[in-house]
Design a protein around this motif. Sequence first.
Motif, PDB file in Angstrom:
ATOM      1  N   MET A   1       5.912  -8.302  -4.555  1.00  0.00           N
ATOM      2  CA  MET A   1       5.198  -8.264  -2.331  1.00  0.00           C
ATOM      3  C   MET A   1       4.662  -7.180  -2.615  1.00  0.00           C
ATOM      4  O   MET A   1       4.155  -6.949  -1.680  1.00  0.00           O
ATOM      5  N   LEU A   2       5.280  -6.552  -3.557  1.00  0.00           N
ATOM      6  CA  LEU A   2       4.871  -4.670  -3.427  1.00  0.00           C
ATOM      7  C   LEU A   2       3.604  -4.293  -4.097  1.00  0.00           C
ATOM      8  O   LEU A   2       3.085  -3.163  -4.527  1.00  0.00           O
ATOM      9  N   GLN A   3       3.273  -5.123  -4.547  1.00  0.00           N
ATOM     10  CA  GLN A   3       1.712  -4.867  -5.231  1.00  0.00           C
ATOM     11  C   GLN A   3       0.847  -5.551  -4.629  1.00  0.00           C
ATOM     12  O   GLN A   3       0.144  -6.802  -3.757  1.00  0.00           O
ATOM     13  N   VAL A   4      -0.485  -4.542  -4.509  1.00  0.00           N
ATOM     14  CA  VAL A   4      -1.354  -4.950  -3.394  1.00  0.00           C
ATOM     15  C   VAL A   4      -2.110  -5.908  -3.869  1.00  0.00           C
ATOM     16  O   VAL A   4      -2.658  -6.436  -2.590  1.00  0.00           O
ATOM     17  N   GLY A   5      -2.634  -6.111  -5.236  1.00  0.00           N
ATOM     18  CA  GLY A   5      -3.022  -7.017  -5.984  1.00  0.00           C
ATOM     19  C   GLY A   5      -2.870  -8.376  -5.546  1.00  0.00           C
ATOM     20  O   GLY A   5      -4.189 -10.035  -5.378  1.00  0.00           O
ATOM     21  N   ASN A   6      -1.326  -8.622  -5.472  1.00  0.00           N
ATOM     22  CA  ASN A   6      -1.172 -10.007  -4.668  1.00  0.00           C
ATOM     23  C   ASN A   6      -1.584 -10.413  -3.793  1.00  0.00           C
ATOM     24  O   ASN A   6      -0.452 -10.640  -2.366  1.00  0.00           O
ATOM     25  N   LEU A   7      -1.688 -11.133  -2.972  1.00  0.00           N
ATOM     26  CA  LEU A   7      -2.663 -11.239  -1.895  1.00  0.00           C
ATOM     27  C   LEU A   7      -2.493 -12.432  -1.278  1.00  0.00           C
ATOM     28  O   LEU A   7      -1.414 -13.305  -1.639  1.00  0.00           O
TER      29      LEU A   7
ATOM     30  N   ILE B   1       0.486  -1.084   0.071  1.00  0.00           N
ATOM     31  CA  ILE B   1       0.059  -0.225   0.108  1.00  0.00           C
ATOM     32  C   ILE B   1       0.504   1.168  -0.225  1.00  0.00           C
ATOM     33  O   ILE B   1       0.472   2.184  -0.725  1.00  0.00           O
ATOM     34  N   THR B   2       2.561   1.142   0.948  1.00  0.00           N
ATOM     35  CA  THR B   2       2.698   2.383   1.218  1.00  0.00           C
ATOM     36  C   THR B   2       3.677   2.594   0.163  1.00  0.00           C
ATOM     37  O   THR B   2       3.826   4.148  -0.267  1.00  0.00           O
ATOM     38  N   HIS B   3       3.990   1.692  -0.749  1.00  0.00           N
ATOM     39  CA  HIS B   3       4.738   1.685  -2.148  1.00  0.00           C
ATOM     40  C   HIS B   3       4.020   2.132  -3.362  1.00  0.00           C
ATOM     41  O   HIS B   3       4.969   2.998  -4.113  1.00  0.00           O
ATOM     42  N   SER B   4       3.174   1.447  -3.700  1.00  0.00           N
ATOM     43  CA  SER B   4       2.387   1.469  -4.681  1.00  0.00           C
ATOM     44  C   SER B   4       1.227   2.351  -4.857  1.00  0.00           C
ATOM     45  O   SER B   4       0.830   2.790  -6.198  1.00  0.00           O
TER      46      SER B   4
ATOM     47  N   SER C   1      -7.199  -5.750   0.609  1.00  0.00           N
ATOM     48  CA  SER C   1      -7.186  -6.934   1.419  1.00  0.00           C
ATOM     49  C   SER C   1      -8.391  -6.230   2.677  1.00  0.00           C
ATOM     50  O   SER C   1      -8.102  -5.352   2.834  1.00  0.00           O
ATOM     51  N   GLU C   2      -8.344  -6.984   3.386  1.00  0.00           N
ATOM     52  CA  GLU C   2      -8.949  -6.996   5.187  1.00  0.00           C
ATOM     53  C   GLU C   2      -8.375  -6.846   6.175  1.00  0.00           C
ATOM     54  O   GLU C   2      -8.645  -6.236   6.792  1.00  0.00           O
ATOM     55  N   TRP C   3      -6.902  -6.610   5.814  1.00  0.00           N
ATOM     56  CA  TRP C   3      -5.522  -6.184   6.471  1.00  0.00           C
ATOM     57  C   TRP C   3      -5.215  -4.650   5.877  1.00  0.00           C
ATOM     58  O   TRP C   3      -4.456  -4.444   5.013  1.00  0.00           O
ATOM     59  N   THR C   4      -6.877  -3.818   6.355  1.00  0.00           N
ATOM     60  CA  THR C   4      -6.417  -2.572   6.326  1.00  0.00           C
ATOM     61  C   THR C   4      -4.623  -1.948   7.020  1.00  0.00           C
ATOM     62  O   THR C   4      -4.909  -2.045   8.015  1.00  0.00           O
ATOM     63  N   LEU C   5      -5.435  -0.470   6.077  1.00  0.00           N
ATOM     64  CA  LEU C   5      -3.512  -0.033   7.087  1.00  0.00           C
ATOM     65  C   LEU C   5      -3.786   0.808   8.765  1.00  0.00           C
ATOM     66  O   LEU C   5      -5.436   1.169   8.704  1.00  0.00           O
TER      67      LEU C   5
END
Length: 487
Positions: free
Chosen positions: A86-92, A43-46, A58-62
């Motif tokens: 690993m920095l792709q938001v969609g790669n759950l 999230i913070t990178h992309s 993701s259910e694991w929101t910031l």
Amino acid sequence: MATPAESRSWFPALALGVSLLKCLFINAYHSTDFEVHRNWLAITHSLPVSKWYQEDTSEWTLDYPPLFAWFEYGLSQVARHFDSDMLQVGNLNYASPATVLFQRLSVIFADLVFIYAVKECCSTVRQETSDKELLGRPRFILAVLLLWNFGLLIVDHIHFQYNGFLYGFLLLSVARHLQSRHLEGALLFSIVLNLKHINLYVAPAYGIYLLRCYCFTQDNTNGSLRWKSFSPLRVLALGAIVVSVTALSFGPFIAMGQLQQVLSRLFPFKRGLCHAYWAPNFWALYNIVDKALSIIGVRLELLDVDSVPKASMTCGLVQEFQHSVLPSVSPAFTLLCTLLSILKAILMAVLPLSILAVESREDAGIFLVLATTGHYSLFPLLFTPAEFPLKVLLMLLFTLFSFAALKNLYGEEGSLLHRLESFYLLGLVDVGLLCEMVFPLSPWQSTLPFAPLLVTSVYCALGVSYSFIRLYISIMTQKATEKPKRQ
């Protein structure tokens, strides 16, 4: 006789040893918190800053304060050199070997803050003679109790979190106050408060302490505190520090009109206080009393069996449930309960109890009960068979050291524990055998799968609550003529 430098040569060895041990856990089991922090890296990178607290793929929101989000952003700049996927938001649930390696190493290197803080805390405890064996030196004992803390080892480096990094700032803040460097201590606490908002529970204690020890000066005649010695400039200095750090953390989101959105993530009061996953605290006792009353009510035909939830409290899921007999903790009541709990937290968490344990015989006994019970309550976090011998061995080693070292520190005159306390702690062995060995082989495993969690939580809640009460009584009954505890 050894020189002071030689007498402290053991600290680097301790720190290096525990760091190497952490490296052995790289391929161990990790919890959903691993995915939580991977998602926060993404999230913070992309995404632009304006989307950080709105993203919900993701259910694991910031849901940590902005300063921790910037910490994740900094880590992401290194993470991209390990595995950019690993920095792709969609790669759950992405967990490639390179991702695992990076995230594990990030916790280990972040612990450098904790190691430095421990070193500073050790320098604040009472002096010791260099010719005394290490097991009888307060600074050595404290270093081991902190650096090799069983709870931090398994929660951070197996389960996966960044507690060592966060506690590093908190302990360093404590050390600075004990060194009478109060402005630095206030700055460090403001930083940790903006890294993880759970530290709000000790904020009132910090405020009272700083008012007493920094904003007032003592009368040289009788040692009393007098209003005429109050310094408004010092209050302003403390306020400026807190406001500056908070503005730096929340400022960008205030400017974007997102403060309410950020706060809704940090304080989701609509969930209430009670969840199906029980921690070993007052609410575990509250839940079990409600469960017992509901069973009795059904047996006596005082309650309709259809109105009683079916094992909702023991399903093991992080969800809300309604109590059957006792009042349910409503969303509106959550904030009030939290604020009231702070009054208790002031008495039990002014300073880490491990520091007090090497300064006071009474506190050493309280520490042994609280640490042993609290650490055992973490066992359900590591539920896979591969980690079972590891968690037992690590806790056994830490517990044996704690008892032996503190007993050696305070001499052989009497036990540090009362008889009932010893009996209670021995009961943890029976609880462990029941939950870890007997129950898995019993026919109840399929019908009551989370009964071991219930038993562990309730039994440990008794010990944790008792420790807090004993600490409270110890402080309140301290005689004026005795040497006061650390402020």
